[in-house]
Enzyme design. Sequence first.
Site, short mmCIF file in Angstrom:
data_model
loop_
_atom_site.label_atom_id
_atom_site.label_comp_id
_atom_site.label_asym_id
_atom_site.label_seq_id
_atom_site.Cartn_x
_atom_site.Cartn_y
_atom_site.Cartn_z
NE ARG A 23 -10.13 11.29 7.38
CZ ARG A 23 -9.20 10.44 6.95
NH1 ARG A 23 -9.54 9.20 6.63
NH2 ARG A 23 -7.96 10.79 6.86
CG HIS B 118 -1.85 1.17 1.24
ND1 HIS B 118 -3.05 1.15 0.58
CD2 HIS B 118 -1.75 2.40 1.80
CE1 HIS B 118 -3.66 2.31 0.74
NE2 HIS B 118 -2.89 3.10 1.48
CE LYS C 20 -8.78 2.40 3.00
NZ LYS C 20 -8.84 3.67 2.35
CG ASP D 189 -11.85 4.17 4.78
OD1 ASP D 189 -11.39 5.01 5.57
OD2 ASP D 189 -11.51 4.09 3.60
CB SER E 36 -8.46 5.67 6.69
OG SER E 36 -8.65 5.54 5.31
#
Length: 440
Positions: A168, A82, A187, A161, A183
């Site tokens: 947000r 990620h 995930k 999320d 967040s």
Amino acid sequence: MRFVDLIVKKRNGEPLSTEEIRFWIKGYVDGAIPDYQVSALLMAIVFQGMDACETADLTMAMMHSGDVLDLSCISGIKVDKHSTGGVGDKTSLALGPMVAACGARLAKMSGRGLGHTGGTLDKLESIRGFNCYLSREQFIQQVNDIGLAIVGQTGNLVPADKKLYALRDVTGTVDSMPLIASSIMSKKLASGSDAMVLDVKYGSGAFMKTPEQAIALGQEMMNIGTALGRRVCVMITDMDEPLGYAIGNALEVKEAIATLKGEGPKDFTQLCMEAGSRLLMMAGIASDLKDARARLSTAVESGTALNKLREMVSAQGGDVSQIDDPDLLPQAACVTGLTAKTSGYIAHMEAVRLGTLAMQIGAGREKQDDTIRPGTGIVLAAKVGDYVQEGQLLAQIYHDTPLTGQWIRDFYASYRITPEAARRNPLIYKILGEETYTQT
Ligand code: URA
């Protein structure tokens, strides 16, 4: 429990309990707590922060707000990667095939671009016919068959999320360490992998502006992951200037293909090699970094890495002729070269501004429902530290609509060219969590 009491508590700087955080997330997903109250709590969190316990509780509550993927029917250690997002960050497109060609199993769920940052799904969709939405069964089957799948979120993963991120985005509450950490990690944990590399970027094109902030975010995410039994390696990397040369969807796919042929930009190739070698070690495939790097180099030199991209594109319905001949990828209607107005060294390129400029000509979206023009974007001809002569090409602009005077002024404003030699930041500032795989 009254939600207003949680807002007041956090506004006054007190920590929220596990029950209070669960009440918030459940109530918000169910629709019992309205956006305006959650906005107030988010803003209080931005100012007051959350401690490690609250951040872990929030991550768990979000992770369990929907389905949690069970990848146990995929044999071996499943790895994931990620990035906290940046400009020109096409890492998954090359890294995924490289590690899968070495025998790793990469089951990756990616997102779309928003604002100045690009998204892997938009890049993949510039390949004709590519399908980002597989069923859970198809996703698992593909990873079992070829070791690699990159898809959009399947099923009802982390609905908390989805709602919170959208809120947000429009309430100025994205920039908060515990909110970003929870967040991302909710995930990653819900999508079922055993081991992951987290590329936490810092600099003008990233959420975290300094290496120190990036380290704090990386450490926070690593603590959450390891507490839940995952192997986590965090790379703190530079995003002061774009990664590689290409910014824009089809342009980045082309650069990823070149990298899989061993002809990619130095910084991008280095990032893929370093992240890939950690993934191979965490997957138990390589014994040490030297072995891992050698395996990745062999995968590139032998063509198996590029072939793995072909296999993935074919399995997900994409047109492999565009991988074989990248000139068949979508092309912009016009290409305009912009040249240096003075001679000197490029001392700074503002990644966020270049990412925004690429977005404005169609490479990204300002609003969720904007349409991407896949061939558009910017290909840099020089990067920080390079010397350019007056009149020398700085970048090629790929556009479908005319460039405005303001756009061109903004382009030049994103460069600082100085007579003194300038140094480029090291791409990799620090790596955290090496012990999670060197001890295996
Ligand atoms: N990426 C995410 O997935 N969440 C954030 O909050 C920021 C970046």
